[in-house]
Design an enzyme around this catalytic site. Structure first.
Site, mmCIF file in Angstrom:
data_model
loop_
_atom_site.group_PDB
_atom_site.id
_atom_site.type_symbol
_atom_site.label_atom_id
_atom_site.label_comp_id
_atom_site.label_asym_id
_atom_site.label_seq_id
_atom_site.Cartn_x
_atom_site.Cartn_y
_atom_site.Cartn_z
ATOM 1 N N SER A 1 0.837 -1.198 0.000
ATOM 2 C CA SER A 1 0.000 0.000 0.000
ATOM 3 C C SER A 1 0.870 1.246 0.000
ATOM 4 C CB SER A 1 -0.900 -0.004 1.240
ATOM 5 O OG SER A 1 -1.584 1.219 1.385
ATOM 6 N N TYR B 1 -2.426 -1.210 10.279
ATOM 7 C CA TYR B 1 -2.495 -1.495 8.845
ATOM 8 C C TYR B 1 -1.252 -0.954 8.141
ATOM 9 C CZ TYR B 1 -4.201 -1.680 4.046
ATOM 10 O OH TYR B 1 -4.335 -1.943 2.698
#
Length: 313
Positions: free
Chosen positions: A150, A172
């Site tokens: 990401s 995350y």
């Protein structure tokens, strides 16, 4: 199950995930990749992964590709103060492309005694690869691991002394940075055995995961603005189909020719054309190796705990 001369691939993640959309269309029907899938969110424990991977060698003698897409972002909370300050800063495009400082998540401890986000996004995949190593290092031709990372992977959110991010609020981001480190370490340790690892970023997409950040009607209101911003920021791929551009592109490359320190990013122009761009990962190889050794130690501990639990039952 013989697949003949075709490539055999495994993809982790549910049907709403990035890799399950276009991989199924472009990779399966066009390129003939056989697919094995796993739903991450339902049961992503070390024990369940060990059980799944034990069954694979019975049916298959090798694996050519593993697409590691599975991931969770539980209970995302939007930092409104950071959001509004970001709107009026010079880094507004960067902030909205990476969600830097905008999101926090809740986390919890699993039945294995690990942080849920870390176990789902990182450690479960690590165990899976350890179990599948004989199929991946088969020597006939190079095998490739393709990780879905990401733009939210931030060095500042990762700590070698707290690899599970127990003491932070952005598990995350930490887990995605950990994937970047793991990919580099796997190349260092397995390239000589014919196994190569690459990292991709699908960009900002509207999926089941991101829809949990804002109510659907807010996304509807924001969409025209996002479409305009896309003329200035190529990170807004918006759809899972567009987001898998880098995954499909990597399928066509020779793994040996890829730079292990490069992240491959899906990008979409304001007119909707997809392409792939690259970014040097913000990490060093020594940290990557130390992280890999930490995972090996954790693996020993978890396997011993599971074995002890099995004996007691």
């Amino acid at each position: 199950g013989s697949c003949g001369a075709c490539c055999l691939g495994l993809s982790t993640g549910g049907h709403g995930d990035c890799g399950m959309c276009r991989s199924r269309g472009d990779l399966l029907s066009i390129h003939g990749v056989c697919e094995l899938t796993r739903q991450a969110q339902e049961e992503h424990t070390t024990l369940s992964l060990t059980s799944v991977s034990t069954c694979l060698p019975i049916q298959f003698q090798r694996l050519d590709y593993v697409y590691l897409n599975a991931g969770i972002m539980p209970n995302p909370q939007l930092n409104l103060k950071a959001l509004f300050s970001g709107l009026f800063s010079r880094k507004v495009i960067h902030i909205f492309s990476t969600a830097e400082g905008l999101l926090t998540q809740g986390d919890k401890v699993t039945a294995d005694g690990l942080q849920e986000v870390f176990e789902t996004n990182v450690f479960g995949h690590f165990i899976l690869i350890q179990e599948l190593a004989p199929l991946l290092c088969h020597g006939e031709r190079p095998s490739q691991l393709i990780w879905t990372s990401s733009r939210n992977a931030r060095r500042s959110n990762f700590c070698l002394e707290d690899i599970q991010h127990r003491g932070g609020q952005e598990p995350y981001s930490s887990s995605k940075y950990a994937l970047d480190l793991l990919s580099v370490a796997l190349n260092r340790n397995f390239n000589s055995q014919g196994l190569y690892s690459s990292v991709v970023c699908p960009g900002t997409m509207v999926t089941n995961m991101t829809c949990g950040i804002l109510p659907p009607f807010v996304w509807t209101l924001l969409m025209p603005i996002i479409w305009l911003v896309r003329f200035f920021a190529n990170a807004f791929t918006l759809t899972p189909y567009n987001g898998t551009e880098a995954l499909v592109w990597l399928f066509h490359q020779k793994p040996e020719s890829l730079n292990p320190l490069t992240k491959y990013l899906s990008a979409t122009t304001g007119f909707g054309s997809n392409y792939v761009t690259t970014q040097k990962m913000d990490l060093d190889e020594d940290t990557a190796e130390k992280f890999y050794q930490n995972l090996l130690e954790l693996e020993k501990h978890v396997r011993a705990t599971i074995q002890k639990r099995d004996h007691q039952s």
